[in-house]
Design an enzyme around this catalytic site. Structure first.
Site, PDB file in Angstrom:
ATOM      1  N   GLY A  17      51.786  71.880  28.595  1.00  0.00           N
ATOM      2  CA  GLY A  17      52.094  70.776  27.696  1.00  0.00           C
ATOM      3  C   GLY A  17      51.533  71.012  26.313  1.00  0.00           C
ATOM      4  N   PHE A  20      49.649  66.134  22.047  1.00  0.00           N
ATOM      5  CA  PHE A  20      48.413  66.074  21.260  1.00  0.00           C
ATOM      6  C   PHE A  20      47.261  66.784  21.964  1.00  0.00           C
ATOM      7  CE2 PHE A  20      50.619  62.246  19.551  1.00  0.00           C
ATOM      8  CZ  PHE A  20      50.663  62.646  18.232  1.00  0.00           C
ATOM      9  N   VAL A  85      57.240  73.460  34.703  1.00  0.00           N
ATOM     10  CA  VAL A  85      56.377  73.780  35.838  1.00  0.00           C
ATOM     11  C   VAL A  85      56.941  73.157  37.107  1.00  0.00           C
ATOM     12  CG1 VAL A  85      54.066  73.500  36.819  1.00  0.00           C
ATOM     13  CG2 VAL A  85      54.347  73.968  34.364  1.00  0.00           C
ATOM     14  N   GLU A 177      56.712  47.507  17.131  1.00  0.00           N
ATOM     15  CA  GLU A 177      57.279  48.285  16.028  1.00  0.00           C
ATOM     16  C   GLU A 177      58.791  48.376  16.131  1.00  0.00           C
ATOM     17  OE1 GLU A 177      53.236  51.005  15.518  1.00  0.00           O
ATOM     18  OE2 GLU A 177      54.969  51.792  16.596  1.00  0.00           O
ATOM     19  N   ASP A 321      47.264  61.668  28.533  1.00  0.00           N
ATOM     20  CA  ASP A 321      47.770  60.552  29.327  1.00  0.00           C
ATOM     21  C   ASP A 321      47.801  60.835  30.814  1.00  0.00           C
ATOM     22  OD1 ASP A 321      48.164  58.984  27.103  1.00  0.00           O
ATOM     23  OD2 ASP A 321      50.249  59.587  26.825  1.00  0.00           O
TER      24      ASP A 321
END
Length: 452
Positions: A17, A20, A85, A177, A321
């Site tokens: 991954g 971030f 994966v 938002e 996460d």
């Protein structure tokens, strides 16, 4: 089955991954005598906090994304691979990719992120897409813009109302938002472009199952956010629990606003629903649990040790996460790490630092999260800011909060070009109300739906 070649006899670190957490972990290993392989199922790093801007035609995709290979072009110890994966062989210390390729590792950092959660109702997904990837953003943008097109074409007032009902489910940052931006599109961007409908008549409904929006914020800022949304024209409905979603719209438990208070539920006809209510860990969490015997929480996140490794497997770290991590401050009880980008970045750096410590035969350090606060924008000149400082919390809202949110997000974007492009696009949109990233494809299915 083939193995990705590795000719150097050096420690091998595989990072799954490049969000971030994965990006920061790889960067933290820059200059070390380690061979790093970053594998991701996409070829780009995505700045997710601004993904809703792509979904609402405010920004183009390249403005918030960067090719992973380009990011590591000056880091010669990093190899990037495009792949998904399938399995992790813990005993052999190998990552198995689709296509039967294998990646051997000495240390593994899993930063696979999260996906949507429909709380056991995955059948809702086709009617209420979530927002996690560029593909999601393109799909939502297409649905939003084609809803106005369909309303322009139909003469049936009932069908037209359904097309002009835009519903956002979930009152977290993404939902707030998204709802605020939809209101701006309807009231400021599109008027004057249609002949048979008034886009400003579109109804924007934000459904939140709890007692307030932005529940991670202090109550006063949550209330201020609600007021700013309503000023923009968003109808905010609190304690509104969705019980069904299908092709015609959605059903909400309880009485409708201003209707019979004894009603058990009510329906909202809508052809454009955005899901922002739930997050679940990547399926890799389940794969890790099966391979290592580790435990996961209700959201599928992997429960990790204080140093972010798996119990009994110090060679495997989980960040971002996907990790049910806690912050360990000396003299205080450990506290959960929120699922925000600063947390993922800090975990990525901490996991990489602990890899280097293990290689140097030094003890690892427990993870400590530094909370800098929360930001959320509501719309034009409207935002809420909750900052953490040594002097205590700093909280404000309105125009200056919006400016702070704007410059903070530009600062953290990847690459000078992206910062410049976003600033120019935002500046032009601010003065003109225009949104030029309104090109959509794949409209044949939607056109057929309107004719039917």
């Amino acid at each position: 089955m083939s193995s990705i070649p590795n000719t150097a006899i050096r420690p091998r670190v595989v990072i799954i991954g490049c969000g971030f957490g994965g990006l920061e972990a790889a960067r933290a290993l820059h200059g070390s005598a380690i061979d790093v392989t970053v594998v991701d199922k996409t070829n780009h790093h995505l700045f997710q906090p601004l993904l809703y801007q792509v979904a609402t035609a405010g920004l183009s995709a390249p403005a918030i994304a960067a090719p992973i290979r380009h990011l590591f072009r000056k880091q010669p110890n990093v190899t990037t691979l495009l792949g998904e994966v399938e399995r992790i062989d813990v005993a052999a210390r190998q990552v198995l990719l689709q296509g039967d390729d294998t990646l051997p590792y000495d240390h593994l950092i899993v930063a696979a992120g999260a996906t949507h959660s429909y709380f056991g109702r995955d059948d809702w997904a086709p009617f209420a897409p979530g927002l996690k990837t560029l593909d999601d953003a393109f799909d939502i943008r297409r649905r939003i813009l084609l809803a106005f097109e369909a309303a322009e074409r139909t003469s049936d007032p009932v069908q037209r109302a359904a097309w002009l009902n835009f519903v956002v489910v979930g009152g977290g940052p993404t939902g707030v938002e998204m709802a605020g931006t939809l209101a701006e599109i309807a009231r400021h961007t599109l008027p004057g472009e249609f002949r048979h409908i008034d886009p400003a008549s579109a109804k924007i409904i934000l459904l939140e199952g709890g007692a307030r929006v932005l529940q991670a914020m202090p109550e006063a800022l949550s209330q201020r956010a609600k007021e700013q949304l309503e000023k923009l024209g968003v109808e905010v409905r609190l304690n509104a629990r969705v019980t069904a979603i299908d092709a015609t719209g959605l059903t909400v438990a309880g009485p409708a606003p201003g209707a019979d208070p004894t009603a058990a539920s009510y329906a909202i006809p809508s052809q454009c629903i955005v899901w922002a209510a739930g997050v679940a860990a990547s399926p890799l969490g389940r794969l890790l649990a099966e391979a290592t015997g580790c435990t996961t929480d209700r959201a599928g996140r992997v429960v990790v040790e204080p140093d972010l490794t798996l119990p009994g497997h110090p060679e495997i770290s989980v960040v971002g996460d996907l990790a049910a991590a806690r912050s360990h401050v000396p003299g205080q009880e450990p506290t959960p790490v929120p699922g925000v980008s600063p947390g993922a970045k800090q975990m990525g750096r901490a996991a990489a630092a602990n890899v280097l410590r293990r290689l140097a035969q030094q003890p690892t350090q427990p993870f400590r999260y530094r909370d800098y606060g929360n930001l959320a924008t509501i719309g034009r000149n409207a935002a809420v800011v909750d900052l953490t400082s040594p002097m205590g919390p700093v909280r404000f809202s309105g125009y200056f909060a919006w400016l702070f949110w704007l410059f903070a997000h530009v600062y953290f974007l990847i690459g000078f070009r992206n910062r410049l492009v976003v600033l120019m696009d935002w500046g032009w949109a601010y003065w003109s109300f225009a949104r030029y990233a309104r090109v959509v494809t794949g409209i044949e299915g939607a056109a057929k739906k309107v004719r039917e």
